[in-house]
Design a protein around this motif. Sequence first.
Motif, PDB file in Angstrom:
ATOM      1  N   LYS B  43       0.823  -1.206   0.000  1.00  6.51           N
ATOM      2  CA  LYS B  43       0.000   0.000   0.000  1.00  6.51           C
ATOM      3  C   LYS B  43       0.860   1.260   0.000  1.00  6.51           C
ATOM      4  O   LYS B  43       2.073   1.206   0.197  1.00  6.51           O
ATOM      5  N   HIS B  44       0.192   2.383  -0.171  1.00  3.19           N
ATOM      6  CA  HIS B  44       0.914   3.652  -0.116  1.00  3.19           C
ATOM      7  C   HIS B  44       0.034   4.716   0.521  1.00  3.19           C
ATOM      8  O   HIS B  44      -1.161   4.785   0.259  1.00  3.19           O
ATOM      9  N   GLY B  45       0.627   5.514   1.399  1.00  2.00           N
ATOM     10  CA  GLY B  45      -0.150   6.555   2.063  1.00  2.00           C
ATOM     11  C   GLY B  45       0.441   7.942   1.900  1.00  2.00           C
ATOM     12  O   GLY B  45      -0.205   8.930   2.195  1.00  2.00           O
ATOM     13  N   CYS B  46       1.697   8.018   1.465  1.00  2.00           N
ATOM     14  CA  CYS B  46       2.324   9.342   1.348  1.00  2.00           C
ATOM     15  C   CYS B  46       3.348   9.400   0.229  1.00  2.00           C
ATOM     16  O   CYS B  46       3.631  10.470  -0.297  1.00  2.00           O
ATOM     17  N   GLU B  47       3.960   8.279  -0.086  1.00  2.00           N
ATOM     18  CA  GLU B  47       5.013   8.186  -1.100  1.00  2.00           C
ATOM     19  C   GLU B  47       6.212   9.075  -0.780  1.00  2.00           C
ATOM     20  O   GLU B  47       6.931   9.521  -1.664  1.00  2.00           O
ATOM     21  N   ALA B  48       6.400   9.379   0.495  1.00  2.00           N
ATOM     22  CA  ALA B  48       7.505  10.259   0.872  1.00  2.00           C
ATOM     23  C   ALA B  48       8.198   9.812   2.157  1.00  2.00           C
ATOM     24  O   ALA B  48       8.855  10.605   2.815  1.00  2.00           O
ATOM     25  N   GLY B  49       8.008   8.549   2.520  1.00  2.00           N
ATOM     26  CA  GLY B  49       8.744   8.029   3.675  1.00  2.00           C
ATOM     27  C   GLY B  49       8.152   8.388   5.023  1.00  2.00           C
ATOM     28  O   GLY B  49       8.826   8.277   6.040  1.00  2.00           O
ATOM     29  N   GLU B  50       6.892   8.794   5.057  1.00  2.00           N
ATOM     30  CA  GLU B  50       6.353   9.359   6.282  1.00  2.00           C
ATOM     31  C   GLU B  50       5.293   8.497   6.975  1.00  2.00           C
ATOM     32  O   GLU B  50       4.778   8.878   8.014  1.00  2.00           O
ATOM     33  N   CYS B  51       4.910   7.352   6.376  1.00  2.00           N
ATOM     34  CA  CYS B  51       3.769   6.639   6.953  1.00  2.00           C
ATOM     35  C   CYS B  51       3.972   5.138   7.140  1.00  2.00           C
ATOM     36  O   CYS B  51       3.273   4.520   7.930  1.00  2.00           O
ATOM     37  N   GLY B  52       4.867   4.525   6.401  1.00  2.00           N
ATOM     38  CA  GLY B  52       5.143   3.106   6.584  1.00  2.00           C
ATOM     39  C   GLY B  52       4.204   2.153   5.866  1.00  2.00           C
ATOM     40  O   GLY B  52       4.398   0.935   5.929  1.00  2.00           O
ATOM     41  N   ALA B  53       3.212   2.669   5.161  1.00  2.00           N
ATOM     42  CA  ALA B  53       2.249   1.776   4.501  1.00  2.00           C
ATOM     43  C   ALA B  53       2.916   0.935   3.413  1.00  2.00           C
ATOM     44  O   ALA B  53       2.418  -0.133   3.067  1.00  2.00           O
ATOM     45  N   CYS B  54       4.030   1.407   2.878  1.00  2.00           N
ATOM     46  CA  CYS B  54       4.640   0.765   1.711  1.00  2.00           C
ATOM     47  C   CYS B  54       5.766  -0.181   2.086  1.00  2.00           C
ATOM     48  O   CYS B  54       6.517  -0.613   1.206  1.00  2.00           O
ATOM     49  N   VAL B  55       5.906  -0.492   3.361  1.00  2.00           N
ATOM     50  CA  VAL B  55       7.050  -1.306   3.787  1.00  2.00           C
ATOM     51  C   VAL B  55       7.037  -2.682   3.124  1.00  2.00           C
ATOM     52  O   VAL B  55       6.011  -3.368   3.104  1.00  2.00           O
ATOM     53  N   GLN B  63      12.026  -2.005   4.287  1.00  2.00           N
ATOM     54  CA  GLN B  63      12.397  -0.795   3.545  1.00  2.00           C
ATOM     55  C   GLN B  63      11.123  -0.092   3.105  1.00  2.00           C
ATOM     56  O   GLN B  63      10.110  -0.734   2.828  1.00  2.00           O
ATOM     57  N   LEU B  64      11.216   1.229   3.002  1.00  2.00           N
ATOM     58  CA  LEU B  64      10.095   2.016   2.506  1.00  2.00           C
ATOM     59  C   LEU B  64      10.144   1.962   0.979  1.00  2.00           C
ATOM     60  O   LEU B  64      10.977   2.618   0.363  1.00  2.00           O
ATOM     61  N   SER B  65       9.256   1.171   0.388  1.00  2.00           N
ATOM     62  CA  SER B  65       9.392   0.940  -1.055  1.00  2.00           C
ATOM     63  C   SER B  65       9.135   2.207  -1.866  1.00  2.00           C
ATOM     64  O   SER B  65       9.547   2.293  -3.013  1.00  2.00           O
ATOM     65  N   CYS B  66       8.504   3.212  -1.254  1.00  2.00           N
ATOM     66  CA  CYS B  66       8.283   4.459  -1.990  1.00  2.00           C
ATOM     67  C   CYS B  66       9.568   5.255  -2.144  1.00  2.00           C
ATOM     68  O   CYS B  66       9.607   6.212  -2.899  1.00  2.00           O
ATOM     69  N   LEU B  67      10.612   4.885  -1.409  1.00  2.00           N
ATOM     70  CA  LEU B  67      11.879   5.609  -1.502  1.00  2.00           C
ATOM     71  C   LEU B  67      13.015   4.700  -1.978  1.00  2.00           C
ATOM     72  O   LEU B  67      14.175   4.949  -1.679  1.00  2.00           O
TER      73      LEU B  67
END
Lengths: 790, 160, 328
Positions: B43-55, B63-67
């Motif tokens: 999932k994604h909630g911010c795409e900027a490393g701020e929420c953890g949804a994309c781990v 890892q934060l996959s958005c970064l």
Amino acid sequence: MTTVANDRNTDLRVIGKSLPRVDAVGKLIGLTAYADDIELPGTLFCKLLRSHHPHARVLSIDTSAALAMEGVVAVITGVDLPIKYGIMPTSQDEHALENEKVRFVGDPVAAVAAVDEETALAACRVIEVVYEPLEAIESIEHALLPPTDEPIHDYAGPGNIHRMGALEFGEVDEGFAKSSFIREDVFFYEGNTHLPMEQHSAIATYVGDQLTLWSSTQNPHYVHRALSRVFDMPMGHIRVVAAPHGGGFGGKSDPFSHEMAVSKLAMITGRPVKCTLTREEVFYVHRGRHPVLMWVRTGVSQDGKILAMHFRTALDGGAYGSYGPASMLYTGALQTTTYNIPAYRFEGVRVFTNKAPCGPKRGHGTPQPRFALELHLDKIAESIGLDPVELRRRNYVKPYSRTINHLRITSCGIEEVTDQVINASRYHERKKQLGHGMGFAVSSYMCGAGLPIYWNKLPHSECIIQVNRGGVSLYCGATDIGQGSDTVLATVAAEQLGLWPTDIRIVSGDTGLTPVDLGSYSSRVTFMAGNAALQAAKEMRDILVEVVAEKMECSPGDVMVGEGKIGELSFEDAALLAQERLGVLTTRGSYTPPRDIGGKYKAAGVGPSPAYSYSAAVVDLNADPYSGEIRLNKVWIAHDIGRSINSLAVKGQVEGGVYMGLSEAMMEGQLYRNGLHKQPSMLDYKSFTFLEMPEVETFLVDTVDLEGPYGAKEAGQGPLLPVIPAVVSAVYDALGVWVDEVPITPDKIMRALDARAKGREGRYGPKKFPQISYPPIVKVPPFDATSSAF
Amino acid sequence: MSSIGSREILRFSVNGRSHELLVKPYATLLEVLREDLRLTGTKHGCEAGECGACVVLVDGTPQLSCLVLPGQVEGSEITTIEGVSDGGTLHPVQQALMDHGALQCGYCTPGMVLSSKALLDSNPTPSREEIKEALSGNLCRCTGYVSIIEAVEDAGRAMA
Amino acid sequence: MLRLPRFSYLRPGSVAEAAQVLSEYGSRAMVMAGGTDLLPKMKRGQIEPEVVISLGHLDELRQIRAVSDGGFEIGACVTLAEVVSSSELRAAYPGYVRAAALVSSPALRNAGTIGGNLCVDTRCNYYDESYEWRKALGFCMKKDGDICRVAPASATCRAIASSDTAPAAMSMQATVVLVGPKGMREVPVASLYQDDGQFYMTKAADEILVSLRMPDPGRWKSSYVKVRNRGSIDFPLAGVAVALQLSGPVVDDCRIIITAVGPQPLDVSHAAQPLLGNRIDDTILEEVAAEAAKPARPLDNADLSYVWRKRMTRRAIEQAVREAAEVA
Ligand SMILES: Cc1cc2nc3c(=O)[nH]c(=O)nc-3n(C[C@H](O)[C@H](O)[C@H](O)COP(=O)(O)OP(=O)(O)OC[C@H]3O[C@@H](n4cnc5c(N)ncnc54)[C@H](O)[C@@H]3O)c2cc1C
Ligand code: SF4
Ligand code: FES
Ligand code: FES
């Protein structure tokens, strides 16, 4: 978690148990497809171009460069979507895309559909919009002044006033005259937003005159209506599906621009079109908690009985109407459902400002006055030398009573919830100690609004159960936004049919397949859809029992239902037998709240509910007398749930409510600077992490409501309410200073400490309430008791 | 030196299956997983490393996959939420989250599961403080976190 | 979804090669280590390199080595998480390791590197949002504009130094090794920064940070205290690194570095004078903290009020001294 049971009904097999959610596995393995996870062949991607002016006339929009870009398939502006809409019949003030003027930074003016998001974004950037900036209104005070340019809207008014109300119940002046102590206080509650983890997303198709929209919405039915209006299309040609939902909290309750835009673009292009907002856009879409300035004056007798109360509110509504007329009235409606107030006057105003529109967030319009009221009572208790808990107890409403503003109170566990948290926390045994404090507060909340958002006589919730070849499907428009409504419906049906919740297939939130449920707002789903499901399930059970009784040659009363069996037959065999005789089995259920639960005066539509839940909280914290930093130690929360349908789910709702209350009490704020959202990111809009969250001890009090399904009441919103004032009260207990404003951040506490150190009042908060020309007070005659059961 | 001008073949393995994929250098791992591989469980909630949804787990590490750029995971083993359960059997973390009612909307859940799994893989008996710290970058707006902590504690016991 | 703009991605085979391509591309290129600072900023259009030169995969930058003089050399691309899990570093430089452990969140520390942390961009809440947002607000000097929004009279950008580890490294008088077109040089961490939020680093844009050299801690005890809103994810609102030498309870020497209260970390060790030769007590500590916090100039460009942040700097200084000395 402790459950305090008040009844001996122990033959329930699944109701009240701690069972997993019926939709858990899909979510746990990543298979559940939320709106943004849906992709259909040939999908186009949509981006909205949003205003970067807070208030401006749109002079021209030139989309030619965008249209000429490779990969861009269509571009639309307000010309393509001329019909206005809005959630309430009285606030049809939004265009999907604004063509004439923009009213906040983030107001959409154009939409692009392109082969990918990157192209759509690039195309938005080359659309040329010429604006003529207008004076931007940024505060309640500013909005109350006559506008220098022009009002934000050309309806309502005067000036930027959206809605006003002024009501009086009982003899308020007389009450004050009789009072031996009178106190006035002013409070401010900063606005905040829902911050759902999932960013709003919608995808539409248009095939053969049929529009289908999948959206992360809480209210597919209202979106359905809005689409029908905007496209001037029969409802029968539109299907709205509430996709599995990544968190709402009220923020996905309005029809939105992006839903209109993807629908229109799907019609134009003939291809599926999807729009997923960025986090920044979610902050602009908002519809969150209104900032509210409040003034309250209360008179009490020598022994602490409330004799009169006068409550004034001023709400910063942001740029559009949204649920505003209701939000405004809610700031005055539920003061009376916890305390017996014999004379009550309420004056409220909602103004338009050039900020993202406010709307309903968990507790809709009531956390703000609850915060003010509870702290105000603390202050009164201290002024007259009474224990704050005792002061409240002396004024608690009684079960099965009427409030002065004509609300019907039925089951009411306010005494029990108070006992639970006060005893468990040993509130009265705490030692006075600088830097440590405890705070207590109570609250109540509705189990669904007594009236729908638009006037109609249809049921608020309907449900169909179908049994086909032994399989059970339950169809209901209710929308599971994470609160667990699918699980509730399955559990209610399973109990009646002798099955397990996972045996019931739930089809919900789909206007093409399911009968209407008004939506997931005002904590109505368990109560209303639960009742509809109960009725349908009972009827289905009767059919099956009758068929089996005939076969067993016994009376229906002797057929036991349970453990997957109907009498001697397995459920499946019983169902097949019945289907042989009757064809596919369907039953229906519906729920409409009773008529006499509220008054008949103008504005009486806001506040009535078929039942009220009650919550009490004690917060224990340490507050640093130098820095104002707070460390939360523990929260005790007791909630009158009526009866849990699923106690694990209720515990989750309660803990989630406590969390959200704490987080907004201490750090959340939808702040603006120069007409612009100050911090539209998850990093800068602060919300609790694991590390801020204290231990929570939950007590569920069963009062077994006579009207709730199996006695159940709500849990989704109520438990948030007492937490906020309890935090502020605990800070006062710890440090002796009042912060009459949330969020209660350390710098505000420090300001209050500084003020005290300089010999001034140890307080931070609004100094005064503005002069507001409220309309003349409408004196409402007392409730006509002859027309009601009690 | 290898350079990725506009596209490059990326070799990596996801949930035990190896992939060779033509990717844009500027599409994050989050986009590659969701859009190229259609593994939308991440999932994604911010795409900027701020929420953890994309781990996701990269070689076992959250890892934060958005970064993360595709070039950074060349040759790595990636685990997404789709690869956590064993056939029809839930991983103990998933099972415990379910039993504790520790998911509601479920949107933070994939990130929570993966962060928790990584924690328990390296420390099967974490204290409450260690659990909170390890999950402190994963925001959840629904549960209030309390039940998640209980669930992870339980899962650790089940795995031990 | 917030996406990256287009760029080319280069993966050099060595530091030397990286340095060479970096100087070839000049201002069009930037190096990337973990990418946790660079990528969000690129997504928001704050930084717009056409070429991104990756360093994270270079083994030569990923070593932690004990060196003969008793210190450690930490490769620029060692992650913060690796620093935190190194027991040797923790024993030698508790302040530095604490600072690394307090950076953002655990998953971010698994990617973020120590080199990237030393070079992390300055922050300002008139700047740290998307292109569209900044356009609505009006661009500022740091990017796309010409005035400072928070301090319009200022000739320079006042964005906030936000690296947690920089002050801690400075308190140990650490140095960094830089490689550029003119070769290699070693400079004190303290000299890496300047009082300008826009051009916050003194190193040339085409110099690559290769390693951090932490000297033998000897008798230096150290600590780091971070003030922030939440216990995770957040950048510092104030940060204080302290290094101390004690003889029994008496302070022999003390260094104090404060950060996040201006565009660069500040060495305010001069203020520790009253402590020298004395035991740590509340009165002295208060005096020291008041003096040390004087150069702190927080502005209204971060979370919470600047008055509070300034006062918390004092509090953090007191706490950091106590923690370094392990006195309660
Ligand atoms: C939500 C969030 C919270 C954060 N919180 C904190 C925090 O609390 N404290 C904190 O200090 N930081 C924080 N950060 C910033 C950042 O993540 C860390 O500082 C991290 O250590 C940066 O390392 P990196 O390797 O990811 O840097 P990168 O993003 O790769 O690079 C950062 C900058 O340094 C340059 N650079 C990197 N390596 C080198 C090198 N070897 N030589 C020359 N230049 C180089 C890059 O060109 C770029 O300008 C946060 C970031 C986010 C997204
Ligand atoms: S300090 Fe001034 S110039 Fe620097 S980023 Fe902030 S507003 Fe811009
Ligand atoms: S989407 Fe990656 S951290 Fe929020
Ligand atoms: S379960 Fe909804 S965000 Fe965590």
